[in-house]
Design a protein around this motif. Structure first.
Motif, mmCIF file in Angstrom:
data_model
loop_
_atom_site.group_PDB
_atom_site.id
_atom_site.type_symbol
_atom_site.label_atom_id
_atom_site.label_comp_id
_atom_site.label_asym_id
_atom_site.label_seq_id
_atom_site.Cartn_x
_atom_site.Cartn_y
_atom_site.Cartn_z
ATOM 1 N N ILE A 1 0.739 -1.265 -0.159
ATOM 2 C CA ILE A 1 -0.001 0.005 -0.025
ATOM 3 C C ILE A 1 0.993 1.209 0.020
ATOM 4 N N LEU A 2 2.155 1.193 0.662
ATOM 5 C CA LEU A 2 2.956 2.223 0.723
ATOM 6 C C LEU A 2 3.459 2.544 -0.530
ATOM 7 N N GLY A 3 3.812 1.336 -1.067
ATOM 8 C CA GLY A 3 4.592 1.368 -2.457
ATOM 9 C C GLY A 3 3.853 1.966 -3.779
ATOM 10 N N ILE A 4 2.656 1.683 -3.562
ATOM 11 C CA ILE A 4 1.859 1.867 -4.814
ATOM 12 C C ILE A 4 1.931 3.558 -4.955
ATOM 13 N N PRO A 5 1.791 4.411 -4.145
ATOM 14 C CA PRO A 5 1.877 5.843 -4.269
ATOM 15 C C PRO A 5 3.404 6.447 -4.518
ATOM 16 N N GLY A 6 4.091 5.441 -4.318
ATOM 17 C CA GLY A 6 5.608 5.749 -4.656
ATOM 18 C C GLY A 6 6.329 6.189 -3.279
#
Length: 343
Positions: free
Chosen positions: A71-76
């Motif tokens: 979830i943190l990685g999807i927004p970058g």
């Protein structure tokens, strides 16, 4: 902004409640729109699946942390700048194991964004709590509750139906968990540290308190103004990447000796009652006295204040900001004035 001058700290001029504007996209606006539309379906799907279904299954802490990192990685949000007081980079695993939060310890975290709770959950799998300015007790909430709390209106008092406890009880009941406290009680834009709730004073003397500062670059994903859901999602998903600057201070211990507040309040009530005895309004005065006592901030003695100041100064130093005198009531007044302006 002159009309909001009363919401600036008198000593420093810092305005911790103003929203931080994003850098104008300019010619890159189509790129930002593309990134937002590309990331949104993945972000909504993974977040919804986790919070509605997967979090309730006994999948294990490691698997849940992996989903939270997704979830943190999807927004970058994949660049984490971590610094720990007294520890050189690369040497933590060698001889400084006690420098990071472990089970049965307390995290006193800054509170600026919903990402605070998401990051702390992905690292420590902690218990989240809500603190209030006028009580030493806290309310336990879920990760989703902590995320939504960062987007909610400030609360000066706990809800009447809230089940309150204290940090000592939480630690006894959950010896294998870390407990997170947001002692400022409400979100800021990261430019100042608000006065603390006395909830940290219920920490046992032998328990480690870790002040942790979380800052973001760009800083427009902070949410000092509540209910700005869409602007937060836009700022989160339309940028190529975000950086979290994590700073962990040295351990603080609660070495203070608590005051017997129950006896003190009872003595004050009896004194006020006897002073009004014989007057026609004695009953009304005694009732008002009890009400006023419940509305006053939880009193702390000088030693307890020193502990709170030590944690507050650590957070201010880690975030390279100053402590301010504005309170949760000031935040509520600002939100009301800001909402009238927007309407």
């Amino acid at each position: 902004m002159e009309k909001y001058s009363q919401f600036r700290d008198r000593g420093s001029g810092i305005a911790p409640f103003f929203p931080i504007s994003s850098t104008p996209a300019g010619i890159y606006l189509p790129v930002h729109i593309f990134l937002f539309l590309f990331k949104l379906p993945f972000f909504v799907t993974v977040a919804t699946t986790y919070f509605l279904f997967l979090q309730w299954f006994p999948l294990g802490s490691l698997f849940k942390k992996a989903i939270l990192w997704m979830i943190l990685g999807i927004p970058g949000i994949w660049w984490i700048d971590l610094q720990i007081d007294g520890v050189k980079k690369g040497s933590l695993a060698k001889k400084h194991e006690g420098r990071i939060p472990q089970p049965s310890s307390i995290i006193a975290s800054s509170f600026t964004s919903p990402i605070d709770s998401l990051y702390l959950a992905a690292i420590f799998d902690p218990i989240f709590t809500v603190s209030y300015p006028h009580t030493r007790q806290v309310r336990r909430i879920s990760l989703l509750g902590a995320i939504l709390r960062a987007l909610s209106s400030p609360q000066d008092q706990p809800p009447k139906s809230a089940k309150l406890t204290d940090l000592k009880t939480l630690l006894v009941e959950n010896p294998q968990r870390v407990v997170v406290v947001f002692p400022e009680c409400t979100t800021t834009n990261g430019k100042g540290i608000l006065p603390f709730s006395p909830s940290l004073l219920t920490t046992p003397a032998q328990t480690k308190i870790f002040p942790i500062s979380l800052r973001y670059s760009p800083p427009d994903i902070t949410t000092p103004v509540p209910r700005h859901y869409w602007s937060f999602i836009w700022n989160l998903l339309s940028q190529p990447t975000h950086c979290i600057k994590v700073r962990i201070a040295e351990v603080v211990y609660n070495t203070s000796k608590p005051t017997d507040h129950a006896t003190e309040k009872k003595d004050r009530y009896l004194t006020n009652f006897l002073d009004t005895l014989g007057e026609d309004s004695a009953m009304t005065s005694s009732t008002d006295t009890l009400t006023s006592l419940s509305d006053q901030p939880a009193e702390v003695n000088p030693e307890e204040k020193r502990i709170l100041d030590k944690v507050g100064e650590a957070l201010a130093r880690l975030g390279r900001v100053k402590r301010v005198g504005l309170t949760v009531k000031d935040k509520a007044a600002f939100v009301e004035a800001w909402s009238k302006k927007r309407r």
